[in-house]
Design a protein around this motif. Structure first.
Motif, mmCIF file in Angstrom:
data_model
loop_
_atom_site.group_PDB
_atom_site.id
_atom_site.type_symbol
_atom_site.label_atom_id
_atom_site.label_comp_id
_atom_site.label_asym_id
_atom_site.label_seq_id
_atom_site.Cartn_x
_atom_site.Cartn_y
_atom_site.Cartn_z
ATOM 1 N N ALA A 1 15.538 36.158 14.767
ATOM 2 C CA ALA A 1 14.918 37.291 15.667
ATOM 3 C C ALA A 1 15.892 38.304 16.200
ATOM 4 O O ALA A 1 15.645 39.043 16.450
ATOM 5 C CB ALA A 1 14.249 36.398 16.836
ATOM 6 N N ILE A 2 17.144 37.789 16.384
ATOM 7 C CA ILE A 2 18.284 38.793 16.747
ATOM 8 C C ILE A 2 18.442 39.658 15.741
ATOM 9 O O ILE A 2 18.523 40.765 15.997
ATOM 10 C CB ILE A 2 19.491 37.748 17.518
ATOM 11 C CG1 ILE A 2 19.030 37.028 18.675
ATOM 12 C CG2 ILE A 2 20.542 38.735 17.981
ATOM 13 C CD1 ILE A 2 20.057 36.117 19.346
ATOM 14 N N PHE A 3 18.639 39.143 14.758
ATOM 15 C CA PHE A 3 19.113 39.949 13.406
ATOM 16 C C PHE A 3 17.812 40.945 13.240
ATOM 17 O O PHE A 3 18.306 42.102 13.092
ATOM 18 C CB PHE A 3 19.168 38.966 12.384
ATOM 19 C CG PHE A 3 19.649 39.844 10.955
ATOM 20 C CD1 PHE A 3 20.972 40.501 10.865
ATOM 21 C CD2 PHE A 3 18.673 39.896 10.023
ATOM 22 C CE1 PHE A 3 21.286 41.122 9.691
ATOM 23 C CE2 PHE A 3 19.042 40.837 8.909
ATOM 24 C CZ PHE A 3 20.251 41.331 8.723
ATOM 25 N N LYS A 4 16.893 40.442 13.360
ATOM 26 C CA LYS A 4 15.711 41.246 13.023
ATOM 27 C C LYS A 4 15.447 42.464 14.273
ATOM 28 O O LYS A 4 15.455 43.576 13.703
ATOM 29 C CB LYS A 4 14.317 40.713 13.056
ATOM 30 C CG LYS A 4 13.042 41.461 12.879
ATOM 31 C CD LYS A 4 11.708 40.512 13.104
ATOM 32 C CE LYS A 4 10.568 41.615 12.838
ATOM 33 N NZ LYS A 4 9.237 40.583 12.729
ATOM 34 N N SER A 5 15.962 42.092 15.263
ATOM 35 C CA SER A 5 15.898 43.199 16.672
ATOM 36 C C SER A 5 17.041 44.033 16.456
ATOM 37 O O SER A 5 16.677 45.398 16.528
ATOM 38 C CB SER A 5 16.083 42.319 17.996
ATOM 39 O OG SER A 5 16.240 43.221 18.926
ATOM 40 N N LEU B 1 28.491 38.138 15.135
ATOM 41 C CA LEU B 1 27.732 38.810 16.239
ATOM 42 C C LEU B 1 26.601 38.090 16.703
ATOM 43 O O LEU B 1 26.140 38.091 17.875
ATOM 44 C CB LEU B 1 27.518 40.318 16.017
ATOM 45 C CG LEU B 1 26.817 41.266 16.708
ATOM 46 C CD1 LEU B 1 27.577 41.377 18.280
ATOM 47 C CD2 LEU B 1 26.624 42.673 16.203
ATOM 48 N N VAL B 2 25.556 37.938 15.709
ATOM 49 C CA VAL B 2 24.275 37.431 16.295
ATOM 50 C C VAL B 2 24.439 35.978 16.909
ATOM 51 O O VAL B 2 23.871 35.770 17.641
ATOM 52 C CB VAL B 2 23.356 37.253 15.009
ATOM 53 C CG1 VAL B 2 22.089 36.553 15.263
ATOM 54 C CG2 VAL B 2 23.086 38.617 14.405
ATOM 55 N N ARG B 3 25.157 35.223 16.251
ATOM 56 C CA ARG B 3 25.714 33.875 16.812
ATOM 57 C C ARG B 3 26.040 34.057 18.089
ATOM 58 O O ARG B 3 25.790 33.241 19.170
ATOM 59 C CB ARG B 3 26.570 33.121 15.856
ATOM 60 C CG ARG B 3 25.666 32.471 14.707
ATOM 61 C CD ARG B 3 26.752 31.384 14.176
ATOM 62 N NE ARG B 3 27.797 31.985 13.561
ATOM 63 C CZ ARG B 3 27.977 32.503 12.111
ATOM 64 N NH1 ARG B 3 26.829 32.226 11.407
ATOM 65 N NH2 ARG B 3 28.903 32.935 11.593
ATOM 66 N N ARG B 4 27.001 34.824 18.487
ATOM 67 C CA ARG B 4 27.481 35.010 19.861
ATOM 68 C C ARG B 4 26.586 35.527 20.844
ATOM 69 O O ARG B 4 26.617 34.970 21.866
ATOM 70 C CB ARG B 4 28.506 35.930 19.720
ATOM 71 C CG ARG B 4 29.397 36.148 20.989
ATOM 72 C CD ARG B 4 30.601 36.925 21.056
ATOM 73 N NE ARG B 4 31.543 36.134 20.374
ATOM 74 C CZ ARG B 4 33.128 36.333 20.687
ATOM 75 N NH1 ARG B 4 33.456 37.355 21.283
ATOM 76 N NH2 ARG B 4 33.944 35.663 19.703
ATOM 77 N N ILE B 5 25.601 36.596 20.334
ATOM 78 C CA ILE B 5 24.409 36.989 21.301
ATOM 79 C C ILE B 5 23.569 35.705 21.558
ATOM 80 O O ILE B 5 23.197 35.525 22.875
ATOM 81 C CB ILE B 5 23.510 37.983 20.577
ATOM 82 C CG1 ILE B 5 24.360 39.092 20.577
ATOM 83 C CG2 ILE B 5 22.338 38.272 21.333
ATOM 84 C CD1 ILE B 5 23.895 40.527 19.493
ATOM 85 N N LYS B 6 23.285 34.792 20.458
ATOM 86 C CA LYS B 6 22.569 33.745 20.827
ATOM 87 C C LYS B 6 23.214 32.564 21.975
ATOM 88 O O LYS B 6 22.440 32.455 23.063
ATOM 89 C CB LYS B 6 22.221 32.957 19.361
ATOM 90 C CG LYS B 6 21.365 31.813 19.731
ATOM 91 C CD LYS B 6 21.491 30.811 18.164
ATOM 92 C CE LYS B 6 20.558 29.623 18.655
ATOM 93 N NZ LYS B 6 20.317 28.771 17.462
ATOM 94 N N VAL B 7 24.438 32.464 21.732
ATOM 95 C CA VAL B 7 25.011 31.516 22.852
ATOM 96 C C VAL B 7 24.888 32.070 24.181
ATOM 97 O O VAL B 7 24.989 31.545 25.157
ATOM 98 C CB VAL B 7 26.508 31.394 22.223
ATOM 99 C CG1 VAL B 7 27.577 30.750 23.382
ATOM 100 C CG2 VAL B 7 26.620 30.556 21.000
#
Length: 248
Positions: free
Chosen positions: A114-118, A234-240
């Motif tokens: 979802a973050i990647f899609k955004s 980047l996406v994983r860090r945003i999720k955390v």
């Protein structure tokens, strides 16, 4: 799905953009503090921003707003009285904040997807070619190519996620800027003492200006983030950083 921003979130985005800008823009004032009390004039001076007659158009575009010029001018002018607090309150009322929710992927809900899609959607809206963008894509080439546009969109998703960029200008810009500044002052000095050498120094000054302009167009020597090497990192860090994104 969208919601409204809090004024502090708008300020954090502005602060995050400035944190990165001062790493790659030699004109901005370094290590300044942007707060709700900072005036629009001070903000423009610190970040070397365009005049308010142009700034409102960029803010409208960046925050996906449709406010008219009169409404913006009431917030931005008089700029020695209006503050970032006024600006952040205004944007928070009118701008829409995207709500990121896990999307179903192969039968399971996935937050990183979802973050990647955004992120991909935001970049596409800013005119960045994204068909080949993958989680495995290296971040540095993207930042080198798209610079502030890429960074600003990341900051809208999470203004806290990026460490200061490791940025090194190309040699054309670096030496052009040095020549421009050095010979600008020499030219002014020689004009003041009415020396014929002023014309020669002025010529070198113009060459330096041209090199600075050209160097600004060319890609930087380095543009990377510590411990964030790929889009997946980047996406994983945003999720955390944003556990609320996990809510289905």
């Amino acid at each position: 799905m969208t919601t409204k921003y809090y004024p502090i979130e708008i300020l954090q985005i502005i602060q995050a953009n400035y944190k990165q800008q001062q790493q790659y823009d030699d004109i901005v004032l370094k290590d300044q503090e942007l707060t709700f009390e900072t005036t629009i004039l001070e903000w423009r001076d610190i970040c070397d921003l365009v005049d308010t007659s142009k700034l409102w158009k960029y803010l409208n575009y960046y925050f996906r707003m449709t406010a008219d010029e009169e409404a913006w001018m009431n917030i931005l002018e008089p700029e020695d009285e209006k503050t970032l607090g006024d600006l952040c309150n205004f944007i928070a009322i009118l701008a829409e904040k995207e709500i990121i929710r896990p999307i179903k992927l192969f039968g399971n809900y996935c937050t990183t997807a979802a973050i990647f899609k955004s992120l991909k959607g935001r970049l596409k809206n800013r005119g960045i070619d994204v068909p080949d963008l993958k989680p495995s894509s290296q971040l540095a080439p993207l930042v080198k190519k798209y610079n502030s546009v890429f960074i600003e969109e990341i900051n809208q998703i999470d203004p806290m996620v990026l460490p200061p960029i490791n940025y090194k200008t190309n040699w054309v810009y670096k030496w052009g800027l040095r020549s421009f500044i050095t010979f600008l002052f020499l030219t002014i000095l020689l004009i003041c003492i009415k020396s014929n050498w002023a014309w020669y120094k002025g010529g070198v000054f113009l060459i330096g200006y041209g090199m600075t302009w050209l160097g600004g167009i060319l890609k930087p020597k380095q543009a990377s983030f510590r411990d964030i090497h790929t889009v997946a990192d980047l996406v994983r860090r945003i999720k955390v950083n944003n556990p609320h994104y996990n809510a289905v």
